[in-house]
Each structure stands twice: as C-alpha cells, then as structure tokens.
Scaffold this motif. Structure first.
Motif: not given
Ligand SMILES: Nc1ncnc2c1ncn2[C@@H]1O[C@H](COP(=O)(O)OP(=O)(O)OP(=O)(O)O)[C@@H](O)[C@H]1O
Ligand SMILES: [Mg+2]
Lengths: 278, 271, 251
Positions: B25, B238, B241
């Motif tokens: 990320l 995400d 993450s």
C-alpha cells in the motif's frame, strides 16, 4: 538559598515515602475495587453456567474453559521450544555470531507488541493457513508471543547452575545430554517454572492477540478448530460494549483471582523445590 | 537443536507477513500520503495515519511523565529506606500487580478516571489525559520492579563510602546510588514506554478513538494500536492492507525505541 | 609391578603458557600416590589430563602420551565418557548434587541403567561403608545431601565415585577444607581402598602425604622435581628444593 542538608534529608524521605504509599495505594485500590464490586455477583452458577443474551445474564463457563485450553496448549508448546532454545544457547554453543543473532531474534520477539501478534496470527493462521478463528490459531499465536519470556528466564536459570555440579556429573561419566537432563535442568527447574508461570499469566490476561486469532464465540470450544473466547476477551467485550457492568466486574474478579492463584501456586512450588534439597 | 532457530523463524515469518501485507500500500498510494496524511477514510481511499502517530507519541510520553517519577520514587524508597521485611513483602506484591490484565486497567479508567475528567476539567473525558493516567498506572509495576532491581544491585560499599565521607542519606542516593543505577533505570523507563506504545485494548476503552490530531489534553484521540484493533475484524481489501501498514509504522517506532534504548544503555554502561 | 598409568614426556600449555613441562611418571596398580608442590605447579592440571576433564578447557595444546593400561588416552581415540567411568574424581570442594544422599551415590550406576533396585541398594550401602559414612547416614538416606556437614559431604563424594567401582581414584586436595577428624576418616578409607583401586592424592599438606601415601611426586612450576617412595623422599630427599618444601620453607 541553601537549604540545610539535614532538613532536605528529612523532607526527601517523607516525599519518597509519600510517593511509595501513593503508588501502592493506587494499585491496592484497583484490586480492592475489583474484589468489592465483583464479589457481589459471583455465584456458583456464574462460574458453571453458560452465558445468555451476550453475557448480560448467566455465567462464564465457556470462557473459563476457553482460557484454560488456550493457556495450557500454548504453554505446552512453548515450553519445550523455549527450554530447548535456552539449553542450546547455554550448553551447546560458545558465544558466537550465531548465538548473538539468535539472542537478537529473541529480544526482538519480546519487544513486539501484542496487537502485532494479533495482526500476524490473523493473516497467517486464520487467513493464509485457513485455520479460521479457532483455538489452534490462538494457541499458535500465543505460543510465539510467550516464547521469548520462557527462553530468557530458562537461560538465566540454566546459567546460574554452578559449574561445579556439571563437572561432578561429567566426572561420574555422564554424557553432555545426561548432565543437562539429570543435573542442570533439575537445578534450574524453579527458575524455569517462574518463566512458565509468567507466560501462563500473559496467556490468561492477553486480549488483543487472542481476539483476532481465537475469535470471540460464546460457545464452548470442543475442538481445536472451534472459536471461543477467553475470560479476558469476554471481559473486554462486556465492558467495551457496555453489556453488563455487574458481569464485567464479576468476570474481572475471576480473572484477577486466577492470576493471583497462578502466581501464588508458582511461588509455593518454587519455594518447595528450592527448599527440598538446599 | 532446531528449537534454537524457531525464534528466528517466527521473527522472520512475522515480519514477512506484516510487511508483505502492509508494504504494497505504501507503493500504491505513496508513503507520504500514509505517514503524513491527515485523513483516515480507508473505504474512500484516504489512508492518512499522521494523527495516530502523533497520538501514540503523546500518550506514551504522557504515561512516562505521569508514571516514571512515581515509580522511581517508589523504587528508591523501597530500596534505600524500606526495611527488609517490607521489601520482601512489597516486591512480590508489585510483581503480582504487573500481572493484572491491561483490560482491567482500561475498564477502571472508564469507570473512574474518565468521569472525573469530564466533571472537573471538561471535555468528553475520553482524552489524552485519561489515557496517559491509565497507561502511567499500568507501567508502574514494570518500572518499579526493574529500577528497584538495579538500585539493589548497587554495591553496599558505595553507600558506605559516601556516608563515611560525610554525605547525608539523600546526598548519597542522589550523587552515588542513582547515577550508579542509571542504566537500569533508563532501561526500565524504555521498557515502560514500550509497554505503553504497544498497549491496545485499554487504550481503546479510554481514548475516545477520534480521528483527528488532539489539540489539548482533554481531546479524544486514536493511537496506531487502537486503529488496528478497532477495524481489523471487518476490514477488507485496501482497508485491511492499510491496517497492516499501520502495523508496519508501529513496528518501526518500536524498533527505533529499542535501538535507542540499547544504544543509550550500552553507552552509559561502557562510559 | 603392574603399571596402571604411564605418563611420558607430557607437555601441556594453556595458550602460550606452558604448565606441564615434560612429565615422566609411572603409576603402579594398588598403590597410593601423592602429588605435592606449591600453588600453580600443575598438579590439578595433571589430574585433569588423566580424567580428560581438560577437554572442557579452551586453548589447550598437549604433547607426549598418557597410557592407561597401555592405551594412549591423549592421542588415541578413546571414549571420554566411558573413560571417566573407569577413573573416579573427588574435587577440592565437597560438591553434593542437590538430591538425596541415596540419589547422590546412585547417580553414577543409574547412568548405566543396568543395575536392579536391589543391586543398587546393595551398591549404595557398600560404597557408603567403604567411605566410612554408612553409620552416620543409614537412617536418613532420603534426606538432602546438602544437610550433611562438609566432612560428611566429602565422604559422600568419595562414596559416589566408589559406586562406579573405578580402577583409579583421583583426589584433588580433598581435605583442604576439612577438620582433622574428617580428614583422618578419609585417609583411613583410602588405606583400605588401595587393595582394589589405584589412588592419586593431591595435597598441599605434607604431613598428610607422609601419612597416607606410598609414593610421592614433588612438582614445581610444571616440572617433576623429585619422585620416589614416600619414606625415602621424606627422610632423605635427593633434591634441595624438595627438602625445603617438606620443611615448609616455601610454597
Ligand atoms: N583453564 C586455565 N586456563 C589458563 N591457565 C590455567 C588454567 N588452569 C590452570 N591454569 C594455569 O596452570 C598453572 C597450573 O595450575 P594448576 O591448577 O594445575 O596448579 P596446582 O598445582 O593445582 O595449584 P594449586 O595448589 O593452587 O591447586 C597455573 O599457572 C594456572 O594459572
Ligand atoms: Mg590445584
């Protein structure tokens, strides 16, 4: 302005005494509150029955069982690994780059906060190994978490066994392994036990690393792949979600008493072991 | 003797998986936008954790400011003034208290500290102040126990020599004993800080978990650790993450702390 | 005469420091040998070569040979563990293992696993009798060995060694911390043991050497200065230095 040193001396003494008393009283207060508020809600049913309505009513039996399972299993796995490492570091190698690297690894593991263990256990055991939120995921995570404690205490204990005893054992024709198992480990046992008990205490009181690996199912775990909750997790959920203050206090009491008991039992066994032949 | 390498193996896979999940990320949205970003709205593509970094630092410092003097005073009294009997009783008692689960500290913080602050100082009560107090108390046993040990390991002859030269007890403690125990005391502070930065559940309970930089001691806050714990159960993609990225930053902070501690303590010992 | 241990041109150094400088000495079966000499003359080092405890030290270099029943234990590939079962050692400080009296004596035989319970009991009793300790401990065999007095502990250490029925018994200043009565008991025990064992006794007490040994070797700074029958060395020493040492003029 110069103060009279004798006056300063008395003043400091009083100030330090005040600090000591204040500190101790905060801590005593915490235990006191837990006992007073918790005791009112402790009944045999609370210990032996199942929770109802998210824990608002009923008892904490599954959480007690979950706690015992998690603590016993993780320590049973961590102890041989940890003591084995300590034996290797103290008895089977000379100080070298390798031992320094291993010690560095142990120190680093010890410094990692429990939430990171939670994150790791979650991604590795729960997700990647597909073990799900389960007793086994929790056990393996906690095993790694307590490993450094066991290694360090065992290493200290083994190092403090006098060299003379080893020499006597060798002179009687014992092999290295016989010396380690028959002379060194028994002498180091009280110290090793302290480390084990510290670790049991950590396993029992841990929340962050447990909740994301073992989950928080209210049912009684009956297999390694079942989710379950420990008392600490149960207490956290009761308190945080405001489910029931009374039950939260009662759970806290059981939790604190268990930890006190573990410590006291350890303390006595240790003293007995030491007293037996010294 | 495979067991000896297990720790290294575990350390390796822990780092591999935390970094493996957390680092991508940083590339994807940019490290700057995560570390210095002000907005945390992970489902909308904002992953800024700057307020949490600041908050983590503030409460750790707060815990130390609150806990360290008390603990050091207590340890000094115990080692220098208390009778043998008192030592024998208080040391194990304090060690027992170190074993009280941190969630219990957090809970009592919610029940007693937070309302007090709300009543008398204003604000929501869930605040830097409340968190610092709770963490400060939580690290008391750790600091006391370790600094007590290092005070006790100062040889008795040092004290005798100093007293023989006409120093008062306090002069002896201040000029001789405390400096001699310095590295152990520092180590106890650092360990206490480590415990405070890493604490999660207790902090969640008293911090209020607000997503902005706290501007006063009475403002609520969210630390790195609580950010992870609050959202991990339901985060995906995400968002998940980003929680691992938070973990990466936390790990770096802890490693820096340990590094400084080691460096500092070792140099003091050597010098 | 049966040579039990033949030490030939033995040299030993710790790092650069030479501690044994070419020792030649024959140890005959069923005799008591005394090693004496001032501090740092290499007596303990010689003992640790014979039982191979020297292997636990770093930076040791050796040359020459030590033959045990004709077998070279320095250059040959002898198994150290079984060697130490044949060679018993009693150290200067009484070092009981933190176990019961019985367990201490049974420690060695138990390592072999072959002895039955009854045999083990008989063996423990026999060993304790040989070291003149039996009468004092026969009613408290299960008590901790740590509770014994220093003199009793040292006799227990002797009994523990005897339980393995070693061919050679090495004693490195076994009486240095003991009172005269305990010392006498140990000497008495040794006198009876020499029928079955070969004994090497290190002592800084020349009177003890004179009383208890058949042969004596005088060491000084890693060299064997004089060797001979004890009476002879003590009455008519060949070397001036030996005489001075015996008279307590140095060391
Ligand atoms: N492990 C070691 N490393 C280095 N030097 C050693 C070691 N052990 C002994 N020495 C040295 O070897 C020399 C002989 O020591 P040794 O212990 O054999 O003397 P000793 O005759 O037994 O003396 P004492 O009567 O004091 O027991 C001494 O100079 C000693 O410093
Ligand atoms: Mg010696």
């Amino acid at each position: 302005m110069r103060l009279n040193p004798r006056f300063t001396d008395k003043f400091v003494r009083a100030a330090l005494l005040f600090q000591a008393l204040f500190t101790v009283s905060i801590l005593v207060f915490i235990v006191f509150i837990v006992f007073v508020k918790g005791a009112a809600n402790i009944t045999p049913e609370f210990i032996f029955s199942y929770p109802e309505d998210m824990g608002r009513h009923g008892g904490i039996f599954p959480a007690i069982v979950g706690t015992v399972f998690l603590a016993v299993l993780s320590i049973a796995l961590a102890t041989p690994l940890g003591v084995g490492t300590a034996i290797y570091l103290t008895e089977y190698t000379k100080e070298s780059t390798l031992t320094r690297i291993i010690r560095f690894g142990v120190e680093s593991l010890a410094g990692i906060p429990s939430i990171i263990y939670g994150l790791f256990g979650f991604i590795f055991f729960v997700i990647k190994l597909k073990l799900g939120w389960s007793l086994i995921s929790g056990t393996l995570t906690i095993m790694i978490m307590v490993l450094p404690t066991i290694i360090r205490t065992a290493e200290e204990a083994i190092k403090s066994v006098p060299r003379n005893l080893r020499m006597v054992s060798f002179s009687l024709g014992a092999t290295k392994w016989e010396t380690v198992t028959k002379v060194v480990l028994p002498s180091a046992a009280p110290g090793i036990l302290t480390g084990i008990m510290l670790s049991v205490g950590r396993a029992v009181s841990e929340t962050a690393a447990v909740i994301f690996t073992m989950g928080s199912s209210l049912r009684l775990p009956t297999s390694l792949l079942d989710s379950g909750r420990t008392m600490a997790v149960h207490f956290y959920i009761l308190a945080r979600e405001g489910i029931s203050l009374e039950k939260a206090y009662a759970t806290a009491l059981v939790l604190v008493v268990s930890i006190l008991l573990i410590n006291i039992v350890a303390y006595y066994t240790m003293n007995k072991m030491i007293a037996r032949y010294n | 003797m495979v067991s000896a390498f297990s720790s290294l193996l575990f350390l390796f896979i822990i780092f591999a998986f935390i970094l493996g999940e957390g680092l991508p990320l940083f590339y994807k949205v940019g490290a700057g936008k995560i570390i210095f970003g002000f907005t945390w709205a992970p489902t909308k593509g904002f992953f800024g954790i700057f307020p949490m970094i600041i908050s983590s630092y503030m409460v750790t410092l707060g815990a130390l400011i609150f806990g360290a003097p008390l603990a050091l005073g207590c340890a000094t009294y115990l080692s220098e003034y208390a009778s043998r009997k008192m030592k024998m009783f208080l040391k194990p008692a304090l060690e027992l208290l170190a074993g009280i689960p941190s969630v219990v500290y957090g809970f009592l913080g919610v029940v007693y500290v937070v309302p007090l602050i709300r009543e008398y100082l204003g604000g929501p009560g869930f605040s830097i102040l409340a968190t610092s107090v709770v963490l400060g108390i939580m690290i008391l046993p750790t600091i006391i126990s370790i600094s007590f040990d290092s005070l006790m390991s100062v040889p008795q002859t040092y004290r005798e020599a100093s007293v023989a030269m006409g120093a008062t007890k306090w002069q002896t403690i201040y000029k001789v004993v405390l400096p001699a125990a310095q590295s152990g005391i520092l180590a106890s502070f650092i360990l206490g800080m480590g415990r405070a930065v890493g604490e999660t559940m207790a902090v969640i309970m008293v911090a209020g978990n607000a997503l902005r930089i706290p501007m006063s001691l009475l403002d609520p806050l969210r630390t790195l650790t609580s950010n992870i714990a609050l959202e991990l159960a339901y985060a995906a993609g995400d968002h998940r993450s980003a929680l691992f990225s938070t973990g990466v930053v936390l790990l770096i902070i802890i490693m820096l702390l340990n590094f400084i501690a080691n460096f500092w303590v070792k140099r003091k010992v050597a010098g | 005469m049966d040579v039990k241990v033949a030490i030939q041109q033995l040299r030993l150094s710790f790092g650069k420091k030479e501690v044994l400088k070419g020792i030649d000495l024959d140890i005959v079966k069923n005799r008591i040998y005394g090693l004496m000499g001032p501090s740092a003359s290499g007596k303990s080092t010689l003992i640790s070569v014979i039982n191979k405890m020297i292997s636990f030290e770093d930076g040791v270099t050796m040359s020459g040979s030590v033959l045990l029943d004709g077998e070279d234990i320095i250059n040959g590939d002898i198994d150290e563990v079984s060697l130490r079962k044949r060679i018993g050692t009693v150290f200067a400080t009484p070092t009981p293992l933190p176990r019961s009296i019985f367990e201490n004596v049974a420690f060695g035989p138990r390592l072999n696993n072959s002895t039955s319970r009854a045999e083990l009991h008989a063996l423990v009793e026999q060993s304790l009798r040989k070291s003149f300790l039996w009468d004092e401990v026969k009613d408290r065999l299960q008590e901790s060995a740590m509770k014994l007095s220093g003199g009793q502990q040292q006799r227990l250490c002797l009994a523990r060694t005897l339980a393995l029925n070693p061919e050679i018994i090495l004693l490195d200043e076994p009486c240095s911390g003991l009172d005269p009565i305990s010392t006498a008991k140990i000497e008495e025990a040794l006198a009876e043991l020499k029928d079955q064992h070969t004994i090497i006794l290190v002592s800084n007490n020349t009177k003890q050497i004179a009383r208890a040994t058949d042969f004596v070797a005088f060491f000084y700074l890693g060299e064997l200065i004089e060797f001979g029958a004890t009476d002879k060395v003590f009455t008519t020493p060949a070397v001036r230095m030996t005489e001075e040492y015996i008279q307590g003029k140095f060391g």
